[in-house]
Motif scaffolding. Structure first.
Motif, PDB file in Angstrom:
ATOM      1  N   TYR A 404       0.838  -1.211   0.000  1.00 20.96           N
ATOM      2  CA  TYR A 404       0.000   0.000   0.000  1.00 20.96           C
ATOM      3  C   TYR A 404       0.866   1.252   0.000  1.00 20.96           C
ATOM      4  CZ  TYR A 404      -4.348  -2.543   0.886  1.00 20.96           C
ATOM      5  OH  TYR A 404      -5.443  -3.357   0.782  1.00 20.96           O
ATOM      6  N   TYR A 405       1.929   1.224   0.761  1.00 20.91           N
ATOM      7  CA  TYR A 405       2.772   2.415   0.913  1.00 20.91           C
ATOM      8  C   TYR A 405       3.360   2.846  -0.424  1.00 20.91           C
ATOM      9  CZ  TYR A 405       6.591   5.251   2.923  1.00 20.91           C
ATOM     10  OH  TYR A 405       7.457   6.264   3.254  1.00 20.91           O
ATOM     11  N   TRP A 406       3.873   1.867  -1.172  1.00 19.94           N
ATOM     12  CA  TRP A 406       4.549   2.224  -2.417  1.00 19.94           C
ATOM     13  C   TRP A 406       3.652   2.098  -3.647  1.00 19.94           C
ATOM     14  CZ3 TRP A 406       8.462  -0.367   0.862  1.00 19.94           C
ATOM     15  CH2 TRP A 406       9.421   0.551   1.337  1.00 19.94           C
ATOM     16  N   TRP A 407       2.435   1.640  -3.428  1.00 26.84           N
ATOM     17  CA  TRP A 407       1.523   1.495  -4.572  1.00 26.84           C
ATOM     18  C   TRP A 407       1.427   2.773  -5.402  1.00 26.84           C
ATOM     19  CZ3 TRP A 407      -0.738  -2.075  -7.434  1.00 26.84           C
ATOM     20  CH2 TRP A 407      -1.793  -1.688  -8.282  1.00 26.84           C
ATOM     21  N   PRO A 408       1.218   3.945  -4.771  1.00 25.68           N
ATOM     22  CA  PRO A 408       1.113   5.167  -5.585  1.00 25.68           C
ATOM     23  C   PRO A 408       2.391   5.437  -6.388  1.00 25.68           C
ATOM     24  CG  PRO A 408       0.466   5.583  -3.305  1.00 25.68           C
ATOM     25  CD  PRO A 408       1.046   4.209  -3.339  1.00 25.68           C
ATOM     26  N   ALA A 481      -7.066  -3.270  -8.386  1.00 27.19           N
ATOM     27  CA  ALA A 481      -7.627  -3.278  -9.744  1.00 27.19           C
ATOM     28  C   ALA A 481      -8.430  -2.005  -9.971  1.00 27.19           C
ATOM     29  CB  ALA A 481      -8.504  -4.514  -9.934  1.00 27.19           C
ATOM     30  N   TRP A 482      -9.238  -1.657  -8.974  1.00 29.85           N
ATOM     31  CA  TRP A 482     -10.014  -0.417  -9.073  1.00 29.85           C
ATOM     32  C   TRP A 482      -9.078   0.778  -9.288  1.00 29.85           C
ATOM     33  CZ3 TRP A 482      -9.527   3.885  -5.937  1.00 29.85           C
ATOM     34  CH2 TRP A 482     -10.489   4.879  -6.126  1.00 29.85           C
ATOM     35  N   SER A 483      -8.022   0.792  -8.501  1.00 30.86           N
ATOM     36  CA  SER A 483      -7.095   1.918  -8.560  1.00 30.86           C
ATOM     37  C   SER A 483      -6.465   2.053  -9.944  1.00 30.86           C
ATOM     38  CB  SER A 483      -6.022   1.730  -7.499  1.00 30.86           C
ATOM     39  OG  SER A 483      -4.919   2.535  -7.759  1.00 30.86           O
ATOM     40  N   ALA A 490      -1.572   9.753  -8.716  1.00 30.81           N
ATOM     41  CA  ALA A 490      -0.805   9.983  -7.491  1.00 30.81           C
ATOM     42  C   ALA A 490       0.188  11.121  -7.707  1.00 30.81           C
ATOM     43  CB  ALA A 490      -0.051   8.719  -7.116  1.00 30.81           C
ATOM     44  N   PRO A 491       0.316  12.013  -6.715  1.00 32.60           N
ATOM     45  CA  PRO A 491       1.379  13.023  -6.787  1.00 32.60           C
ATOM     46  C   PRO A 491       2.747  12.373  -6.590  1.00 32.60           C
ATOM     47  CG  PRO A 491       0.244  13.138  -4.680  1.00 32.60           C
ATOM     48  CD  PRO A 491      -0.478  12.093  -5.491  1.00 32.60           C
ATOM     49  N   ASP A 492       3.824  13.151  -6.797  1.00 25.79           N
ATOM     50  CA  ASP A 492       5.161  12.591  -6.565  1.00 25.79           C
ATOM     51  C   ASP A 492       5.256  12.018  -5.165  1.00 25.79           C
ATOM     52  OD1 ASP A 492       5.602  13.618  -8.989  1.00 25.79           O
ATOM     53  OD2 ASP A 492       7.199  15.015  -8.409  1.00 25.79           O
ATOM     54  N   PRO A 508       4.660   7.116 -11.753  1.00 26.42           N
ATOM     55  CA  PRO A 508       5.840   6.269 -11.537  1.00 26.42           C
ATOM     56  C   PRO A 508       7.104   6.933 -12.046  1.00 26.42           C
ATOM     57  CG  PRO A 508       4.587   5.493 -13.430  1.00 26.42           C
ATOM     58  CD  PRO A 508       3.799   6.625 -12.828  1.00 26.42           C
ATOM     59  N   PRO A 509       8.254   6.521 -11.555  1.00 32.28           N
ATOM     60  CA  PRO A 509       9.513   7.173 -11.941  1.00 32.28           C
ATOM     61  C   PRO A 509       9.839   6.909 -13.398  1.00 32.28           C
ATOM     62  CG  PRO A 509       9.791   5.766 -10.005  1.00 32.28           C
ATOM     63  CD  PRO A 509       8.462   5.442 -10.590  1.00 32.28           C
ATOM     64  N   PRO A 510      10.535   7.838 -14.050  1.00 33.35           N
ATOM     65  CA  PRO A 510      10.945   7.616 -15.438  1.00 33.35           C
ATOM     66  C   PRO A 510      11.966   6.480 -15.527  1.00 33.35           C
ATOM     67  CG  PRO A 510      11.984   9.572 -14.565  1.00 33.35           C
ATOM     68  CD  PRO A 510      11.006   9.121 -13.530  1.00 33.35           C
ATOM     69  N   LEU A 511      12.136   5.976 -16.730  1.00 36.25           N
ATOM     70  CA  LEU A 511      13.024   4.830 -16.934  1.00 36.25           C
ATOM     71  C   LEU A 511      14.398   5.055 -16.320  1.00 36.25           C
ATOM     72  CD1 LEU A 511      13.016   2.068 -18.319  1.00 36.25           C
ATOM     73  CD2 LEU A 511      14.017   3.173 -20.320  1.00 36.25           C
ATOM     74  N   ASP A 512      14.880   6.282 -16.418  1.00 35.73           N
ATOM     75  CA  ASP A 512      16.233   6.575 -15.952  1.00 35.73           C
ATOM     76  C   ASP A 512      16.331   7.093 -14.532  1.00 35.73           C
ATOM     77  OD1 ASP A 512      18.040   5.754 -17.713  1.00 35.73           O
ATOM     78  OD2 ASP A 512      17.871   7.519 -19.004  1.00 35.73           O
ATOM     79  N   ASN A 513      15.224   7.082 -13.841  1.00 37.26           N
ATOM     80  CA  ASN A 513      15.165   7.489 -12.434  1.00 37.26           C
ATOM     81  C   ASN A 513      15.355   8.981 -12.196  1.00 37.26           C
ATOM     82  OD1 ASN A 513      14.892   4.800 -12.015  1.00 37.26           O
ATOM     83  ND2 ASN A 513      16.768   4.530 -10.836  1.00 37.26           N
ATOM     84  N   TRP A 514      16.508   9.537 -12.613  1.00 34.72           N
ATOM     85  CA  TRP A 514      16.845  10.863 -12.143  1.00 34.72           C
ATOM     86  C   TRP A 514      17.030  11.871 -13.266  1.00 34.72           C
ATOM     87  CZ3 TRP A 514      16.224   9.871  -7.282  1.00 34.72           C
ATOM     88  CH2 TRP A 514      16.604   8.625  -6.798  1.00 34.72           C
ATOM     89  N   PRO A 515      16.625  13.116 -13.001  1.00 34.69           N
ATOM     90  CA  PRO A 515      17.061  14.205 -13.865  1.00 34.69           C
ATOM     91  C   PRO A 515      18.462  14.591 -13.418  1.00 34.69           C
ATOM     92  CG  PRO A 515      15.557  15.010 -12.177  1.00 34.69           C
ATOM     93  CD  PRO A 515      15.765  13.542 -11.911  1.00 34.69           C
ATOM     94  N   GLY A 516      19.483  14.278 -14.185  1.00 38.88           N
ATOM     95  CA  GLY A 516      20.842  14.573 -13.741  1.00 38.88           C
ATOM     96  C   GLY A 516      21.329  13.545 -12.746  1.00 38.88           C
ATOM     97  N   ARG A 517      22.350  13.939 -11.988  1.00 40.48           N
ATOM     98  CA  ARG A 517      22.974  13.004 -11.064  1.00 40.48           C
ATOM     99  C   ARG A 517      22.584  13.349  -9.630  1.00 40.48           C
ATOM    100  NH1 ARG A 517      27.582  13.458  -8.249  1.00 40.48           N
ATOM    101  NH2 ARG A 517      28.424  15.237  -9.355  1.00 40.48           N
ATOM    102  N   PRO A 518      22.023  12.385  -8.886  1.00 41.15           N
ATOM    103  CA  PRO A 518      21.638  12.682  -7.517  1.00 41.15           C
ATOM    104  C   PRO A 518      22.864  12.845  -6.624  1.00 41.15           C
ATOM    105  CG  PRO A 518      20.991  10.442  -8.134  1.00 41.15           C
ATOM    106  CD  PRO A 518      21.734  11.010  -9.284  1.00 41.15           C
ATOM    107  N   SER A 519      22.786  13.772  -5.702  1.00 39.84           N
ATOM    108  CA  SER A 519      23.917  13.989  -4.802  1.00 39.84           C
ATOM    109  C   SER A 519      23.407  14.444  -3.435  1.00 39.84           C
ATOM    110  CB  SER A 519      24.837  15.068  -5.384  1.00 39.84           C
ATOM    111  OG  SER A 519      25.701  15.548  -4.367  1.00 39.84           O
ATOM    112  N   TYR A 520      24.038  13.954  -2.397  1.00 40.96           N
ATOM    113  CA  TYR A 520      23.703  14.386  -1.045  1.00 40.96           C
ATOM    114  C   TYR A 520      24.827  15.239  -0.457  1.00 40.96           C
ATOM    115  CZ  TYR A 520      19.967  10.904  -0.999  1.00 40.96           C
ATOM    116  OH  TYR A 520      18.841  10.170  -1.270  1.00 40.96           O
TER     117      TYR A 520
END
Ligand code: HEM
Ligand code: CU
Length: 858
Positions: A404-408, A481-483, A490-492, A508-520
């Motif tokens: 349920y949590y990740w369904w959206p 199924a209804w959903s 669903a919002p982001d 759902p996320p795009p095929l490539d996951n990220w716009p650019g390179r993720p960094s923390y």
């Protein structure tokens, strides 16, 4: 490598290697197995409606249903559904584009799917395995299951081979995830700051790596027993205890393996829906590490009823009860997170909370079993059934919460909240109605369908509960199924306080996951341009990076703080290709080969019948085995033989094409890799693989030592009389280790001729080793000594045979590499594959250096 077809086409799902696609495949497949396992359970619970059984099933069918239910639920549902979540989410949570080895990932999935198909085929081969999911010896070899079950020996073998295939899939998955999590974390994401689901999964795969290797060794020995008639588990010389040790050395860690991902989901959902970081987060991680290590030190609590002496039992009682302490800490951390946060009772949270309640009950009842004296009373009864269902299905509960949590995020649509809550109510009531009465019927022996009339009411309550529980899942499927059809988009980030990275990108996320390179690097998640210079010395573990855990005071969600939006345009073209058909083909080839192997016992007996008759006629080495019974297996079944040989051909071809295919896995240039900076993905993968192989050999050699000690070390008569052949082979292999080093030197110098000569010399030496071995075995066969001649013979042939198989595998890889050098000048620019081959080859040499004294000198 070709383009990826659209999601609507079937082809897409056959060729995809993208981690999100593979995750969806895993999730849906495991849910199908849940349904199948659940139907089996409903059938046998219906059978238990009356104390003598309702007659719905025959005794043997009952045993098959219970056994297969257990196997399916533990192996084909509970472990893989977590793998599905991990596939989808771990790369997102750590900021990677994909797993380290995407094609290997697809291969893991196909092996998993086909292994499950094999398991269900076994029902149509005269009946599936019926001896319980623990597969205890000596009932796990055909000689000990006469009568109706002997006809089922093909189906029984099939089930065991299916499990072996499943373990192969798991091993590939662990190699992949360990490499990914250790080497592909986004810049600035230190290990401490990894989201808790990823943490739990990291520890899960570490446990899997060692635990499943032990099971793999056990299954290899068992399969050889069943197909080739060796005698590991057919003797009265320690067979039963050997199996129990091997199985539970795997089996106890396995219960944590299936529980850890659920725990990870509980941590994530508690944080999100209580709106604060997990209380004592660091201590929780330390506790999880402690449990992971300690899980390997408690296995003997499953053997309190054996002849192991009381001192050892007491020791294992202590380690068992000790393991509940770190769990207590985790439970309190969850409770305090609730107390200190502001709880919102959404469906995912309800399931996580329910999981916590069930886990506490399961844990308490486990301590009873961990006490030696109480276990004498409870062992083998419905108390155990109730206990482990409380614990394991607690895990299921959290995983359903995860759905349920990740369904959206996964579907891009919201589910229906009220229906979700309704599902939880039916689920929770059904569950307790099903399992709580089982504590009360603790006098009913488990796996037996004749229970005393006095327990009738409890068993009937359990059966009703089973149907309520099973029905509740239909509510969930209807909701989803209804959903999919009518659910709102669903919002982001539909959850206000979720902070992990997967919520920062579209749903759902795009095929490539990220716009650019993720960094923390700055402390929070940001996307930097791929081209920008790499900032050096980013803060890796300041403890402040907001990577995990909601907060009720700072009202900023990830997506706001990062400004992630839909502009993933720039990267669409670059990674359009994620497709390969070969993982599917290799899975199919393995499937055909194993299908054939399940029916090979009869072929082996037929081919060897003269020797078996002669041998068992003259000396009675293994008093338990009766020649007539074995010869009764003789059946030159050409269908199975054809499948077996055809499968090997198909598999070899697919592997060859897989090896030739050009495929570039997304390597991360900038990543957090402590403490594995200088290693390289493939090298890391090879090391991990070898670590699991060490356990496999360790278990096989351990089995030899165990049985030899059991027999009395010096009364045990070692087999080889050609000591000099073993010595010669030791020299040959050691020399080949030098030539393989020379090959690497040549590759580094880009010297094609030198490389071919050195690699060729290595292969020649390997072939010489095999020739000496063949001569040695031939000599023994001429004397009438076969692998079925007695336990010592089985130990000798199987252990050295497993080593010889490793040499053959090395020769095949070496030959393939030689072909690549000859045809396309491979490895002259990039010599690393030669190095990896060398690592493997040295490993095989080292194993021989251990086997030689053990078998030839001592
Ligand atoms: C909280 C600490 C736990 C303790 C102290 C504990 C203890 C035990 C003991 C001593 C047994 C053997 C009982 C017997 O066969 O007589 C047992 C059985 C079992 N436990 Fe646990 N356990 C714990 C947690 C778990 C967890 C986390 C799981 C699964 C997620 C689990 C699943 C099982 C299963 C499947 C069996 C059945 C073994 C069989 O088929 O004979 N346990 N437990
Ligand atoms: Cu255990």
């Amino acid at each position: 490598m070709s383009d990826l077809p659209p999601k609507r086409s079937l082809k897409r799902w056959l060729v995809t290697t993208n981690h999100k696609d593979v995750g969806i495949l895993y999730l849906t497949t495991s849910l199908v197995f849940l349904l199948l396992g659940g139907i089996l359970a409903l059938i046998f619970r219906a059978h238990l409606w009356e104390s003598g059984g309702t007659g719905l099933l025959s005794g043997n069918e009952f045993n098959q249903s219970v056994t297969t239910h257990g196997l399916v639920m533990v192996f084909w549902f509970l472990s893989p559904i977590a793998t599905g979540f991990a596939n989808y989410l771990v790369p997102l949570q750590i900021g990677a584009k994909d797993l380290a080895f995407p094609r290997l990932n697809a291969l893991s999935y196909w092996l998993y799917l086909f292994s499950g198909v094999l398991l269900f085929i076994s029902f149509f081969q005269g009946g599936s395995w019926s001896g319980g999911w623990t597969i205890y010896a000596p009932l796990n070899v055909p000689m000990y299951t006469p009568g109706a079950v002997i006809e089922a020996s093909v189906g029984g073998t099939m089930a065991i081979i299916a499990l072996m295939m499943f373990v192969i899939s798991i091993t590939m998955g662990t190699i992949n995830f360990l490499t990914t999590i250790h080497r592909q974390r986004a810049e600035g994401l230190g290990l401490w700051n990894m989201p808790l689901f990823t943490w739990s999964w990291l520890l899960t795969v570490w446990m899997m790596l060692f635990a499943f290797a032990a099971l793999f060794a056990a299954l290899i020995m068992l399969t050889i027993d069943r197909v080739m008639l060796t005698q590991y588990f057919a003797t009265d010389q320690g067979s039963g205890l050997l199996w129990a040790h091997l199985f539970w050395f795997f089996g106890h860690p396995e219960v944590y393996i299936v529980f850890f991902p659920a725990l990870g989901i509980m941590f994530e959902t508690f944080q999100t829906f209580c709106g604060r970081r997990l209380v004592g987060r660091k201590w929780v991680i330390i506790s999880m590490i402690l449990v992971a290590v300690q899980s390997f030190l408690v296995w003997m609590h499953h053997m309190f009823l054996t002849t192991i002496n009381l001192e050892v039992k007491t020791l294992f009682m202590a380690t068992t009860i000790g393991i509940s302490l770190p769990f207590d800490l985790m439970v309190f951390a969850l409770i305090y997170t609730m107390v200190k946060g502001r709880v919102r009772f959404t469906t995912p949270f309800l399931f996580s909370l329910g999981a916590l309640v069930l886990f506490i009950l399961g844990g308490i009842t486990g301590v009873f079993l961990g006490a030696v004296v109480l276990d004498y009373e409870f062992r083998g009864t419905y108390w155990v059934v109730a206990h482990f269902h409380y614990v394991m299905v607690s895990g299921v509960t959290a995983l359903v919460g995860g759905l349920y949590y990740w369904w959206p995020k996964i579907s891009g649509r919201m589910y229906h909240e009220f229906t979700g809550k309704l599902h939880f109510a039916a689920y929770f009531i059904g569950f307790n109605l099903l399992y709580f009465p089982m504590f009360l019927t603790w006098e009913t022996p488990r796996r037996v369908f004749h229970y005393s009339g006095g327990d009738l009411i409890w068993h009937q309550m359990a059966t009703i509960g089973a149907f309520v529980f099973g029905f509740s899942f239909l509510i969930m499927f209807a909701n989803f199924a209804w959903s999919l059809i009518w659910g709102p988009k669903a919002p982001d980030n539909p959850w206000k306080y979720s902070r992990t990275a997967e919520w920062a990108i579209p749903s759902p996320p795009p095929l490539d996951n990220w716009p650019g390179r993720p960094s923390y690097a700055s402390g929070t998640l940001e996307f930097v341009e791929e081209t920008s210079a790499h900032p050096a010395g980013a803060a890796t573990d300041g403890g402040t990076a907001a990577t995990d855990g909601g907060t009720a005071t700072v009202d900023a969600t990830v997506s706001e703080s990062t400004g992630a939006s839909g502009d993933e345009h720039a990267h669409e073209g670059e990674h359009a290709d994620h497709a390969s058909i070969w993982p599917f083909m290799i899975g199919l080839g393995t499937f055909i080969m194993f299908l054939g192997m399940s029916g090979m016992t009869g072929v082996v007996v037929e081919l060897m019948s003269d020797q078996i008759a002669a041998h068992l006629g003259t000396e009675d080495v293994s008093s338990n085995v009766n020649a007539d019974q074995i010869l009764g297996f003789a059946d030159m079944n050409y269908v199975y033989l054809t499948f077996f040989l055809g499968g090997i051909g198909f598999l070899s071809y697919s592997l060859f094409m897989f090896g030739k295919e050009q495929f570039n896995a997304p390597e991360m240039e900038v990543a957090e890799r402590w403490p594995f900076e200088g290693v390289g993905n493939t090298k890391f993968g090879v090391w991990v693989f070898l670590a699991s192989d060490v356990i496999v050999f360790g278990a096989v050699i351990g089995a030899y030592l165990f049985m030899r000690i059991w027999a009395g070390w010096f009364t045990f008569e070692p087999i080889p009389d050609y000591t000099w052949a073993g010595l010669l082979n030791t020299y040959i292999l050691l020399t080949s280790s030098f030539t393989v080093i020379l090959a690497l030197v040549m590759a580094e110098r880009s010297n094609k001729k030198g490389l071919m000569a050195c690699l060729g010399a290595t292969i020649m030496l390997g072939l010489a080793f095999m020739a000496v071995k063949a001569w040695e075995w031939g000599g023994k066969f001429a004397q009438g000594d076969y692998w079925f001649s007695g336990l010592e013979y089985s130990l000798y042939y199987v252990t050295t045979g497993l080593h010889a198989l490793h040499v053959i595998f090395g020769l095949l890889v070496g030959g393939f590499m030689l072909y690549r050098i000859y045809t396309i000048d491979a490895y002259l620019e990039d010599e690393r594959p030669v190095e990896f081959f060398g690592l493997y080859w040295h490993f095989v040499d080292i194993v021989w250096v251990i086997l030689f004294p053990l078998f030839y000198l001592m």
